[in-house]
Design an enzyme around this catalytic site. Structure first.
Site, PDB file in Angstrom:
ATOM      1  N   TYR A 202     -25.575 -34.169  23.929  1.00 23.36           N
ATOM      2  CA  TYR A 202     -25.136 -33.990  25.325  1.00 23.36           C
ATOM      3  C   TYR A 202     -25.778 -35.064  26.184  1.00 23.36           C
ATOM      4  CZ  TYR A 202     -24.863 -31.971  30.020  1.00 23.36           C
ATOM      5  OH  TYR A 202     -24.637 -31.770  31.365  1.00 23.36           O
ATOM      6  N   GLU A 290     -20.673 -36.372  33.111  1.00 25.54           N
ATOM      7  CA  GLU A 290     -21.147 -35.508  32.027  1.00 25.54           C
ATOM      8  C   GLU A 290     -20.321 -35.780  30.773  1.00 25.54           C
ATOM      9  OE1 GLU A 290     -22.168 -30.831  31.729  1.00 25.54           O
ATOM     10  OE2 GLU A 290     -20.046 -31.297  32.005  1.00 25.54           O
TER      11      GLU A 290
END
Length: 481
Positions: A202, A290
């Site tokens: 991530y 993101e």
């Protein structure tokens, strides 16, 4: 609100680490799982492509379900899988999206990502294809169509299967955990090359109030709900604060890449991608980038497989190409109408309409209505430079909602002149023949003149001394009905 909560959790946990990345060609929208419904934030999901010449997409507007329209030989796509919702920006055309963020030489930004393919072309080299229904809601993979088809995301080896599945998606409602109970009608699907992922991490770039600037956030636990990771395994969250004047340093990018578990030559690849994403973050006036998953393939490539970007609405004046791609087709009609008058409207499921100036005051008004036993019917923000005409249109929108049983006006006049609000209220009440109770709380600039206008109007307007008093009176007026 959920996106903001996610940012806080990520920033509160973790180790010192920092940002990365720049310059990709951004091309495709994908599913939404975390959104901020506040009008001040525009956000959407998208993908990155390293080569605009390989970018293709399908749009199946209102065509017969069996009809597939591959891109032209010039590479022009019929449209991109785009989605949108309250306060969200949604892209509608891949080629124009690619043009929106060129690098200084007019080429690709260089972020590694999957390619978007014309699946109807038998010569495609993709070994596996992914087909995704495009609506602004998360949970599509586990969703169900009104056609009976299960799942809004399908993988296939044979390009010919795209048509068979698409005809069960286009024109039908997709029901997921984030849609209304009847689902959302699918008008577009996305066809992309499916890549194998050997490992998922991530990565995100966020704006952090605590350090007065951007922060890089990463975790080796990618491809899952990052909020859960932050709550249960905070030691797996790594952060790097970025000096806005210096940008991302090589040491920071390499350190974060190492903390994400990239080894050998992949470590440098990941660091390069991080720096390029940070450059992109600055160039497009993003408040969040993101990437989840930010992963690696069995062939040894670091790829941005899926991403979400939030834009700063205040930068619209210099990001005109981005905001021009906003696709409002999935918005509620009342939201689009409100936008015509520079009003920010979000429909809720209560019966007390909220008419305020400022997003913070709007949220506080909704909260205090709830605390006093009522339910807000909407979130309507007038903004700063309001005029009488806007007040009138706001009342017109509110009274058109059959759920509304009372209206609470809560204005704190700083740059807003309360007298203008009062004149707009009285005009709207007379011309629209208001039938529901109206509670008004005004404070600030020219408030005494405003109170005089309301008191001498002869209209059944209930005045309130403060917000608490206004909420109690609004809730009580509904109870009487």
């Amino acid at each position: 609100m959920q996106a903001k909560r996610q940012e806080r959790m990520l920033l509160e946990h973790g180790h010192a680490t920092r940002k990365t990345h720049s310059k990709p060609i951004i091309i495709f929208l994908s599913s939404l799982s975390l959104t901020t419904p506040l009008p001040s934030i525009a956000c959407f999901y998208l993908f990155f492509s390293p080569s605009p010449s390989r970018l293709f997409s399908y749009s199946f507007p209102e065509l017969p379900r069996q009809t597939l329209q591959p891109p032209s030989e010039a590479g022009e796509a019929g449209g991109v899988a785009s989605r949108e919702g309250r306060g969200l920006l949604s892209l509608g055309s891949a080629p124009s999206a690619a043009r929106a963020w060129p690098d200084q030489d007019g080429g690709s930004h260089g972020v590694a990502a999957r390619s978007f393919l014309a699946a109807a072309r038998p010569q495609t080299e993709a070994t596996e294809i992914v087909l995704k229904a495009q609506i602004l809601a998360g949970g599509r993979g586990k969703g169900v169509f009104s056609s009976g088809l299960k799942g809004g995301v399908h993988l296939m080896k044979d390009p010919k299967e795209v048509g068979k599945l698409a005809e069960q998606m286009i024109g039908y409602n997709l029901i997921t955990k984030q849609t209304p109970k009847d689902g959302v009608k699918v008008k577009k699907v996305m066809v992309a090359e499916a890549l194998n992922i050997s490992r998922e991490t991530y990565f995100a770039i966020l704006m952090d109030r605590a350090c007065n600037g951007p922060v890089l956030v990463g975790s080796p636990a990618g491809g899952v709900d990052i909020e859960e990771v932050a709550a249960t395994s905070p030691e797996l969250i790594f952060k790097e604060e970025i000096d806005i004047f210096e940008g991302v340093k090589d040491t920071q990018a390499l350190r974060l890449a190492e903390n994400l578990g990239f080894k050998g030559p992949l470590k440098q690849q990941a660091a390069d991608q991080i720096k390029k994403l940070y450059s992109l973050f600055l160039k497009i006036d993003a408040t969040q980038v993101e990437v989840n998953p930010f992963g690696e393939t069995p062939e040894g490539q670091v790829v941005c497989f899926d991403a979400k970007i939030n834009f700063d609405d205040n930068a619209e004046f210099r990001q005109k190409e981005i905001f021009a791609m906003d696709d409002k087709s999935e918005n509620e009609p009342i939201e689009n109408e409100a936008a015509l008058y520079d009003l920010k409207y979000i429909g809720l499921d209560g019966n007390i309409a909220c008419f305020v100036n400022g997003a913070g005051l709007a949220m506080a008004t909704c909260d205090i209505i709830s605390l006093n036993g009522g339910k807000p019917a909407n979130f309507l923000d007038l903004g700063g430079g309001v005029k009488e005409a806007q007040v009138y249109q706001a009342f017109k929108l509110l009274t058109a909602d059959p759920k509304v049983e009372a209206i609470l006006v809560n204005i704190f006049g700083g740059i807003v002149n309360c007298a203008i609000i009062a004149n707009g209220i009285t005009k709207a009440c007379r011309e629209l023949e208001l039938k529901v109770p109206l509670v008004v709380r005004l404070e600030g600039t020219n408030v005494h003149e405003a109170q005089r206008i309301l008191n001498e109007s002869g209209l059944p307007i209930t005045s309130a001394s403060d917000l608490e008093d206004a909420a109690k009176k609004a809730v009580a007026s509904v109870a009487k009905n």
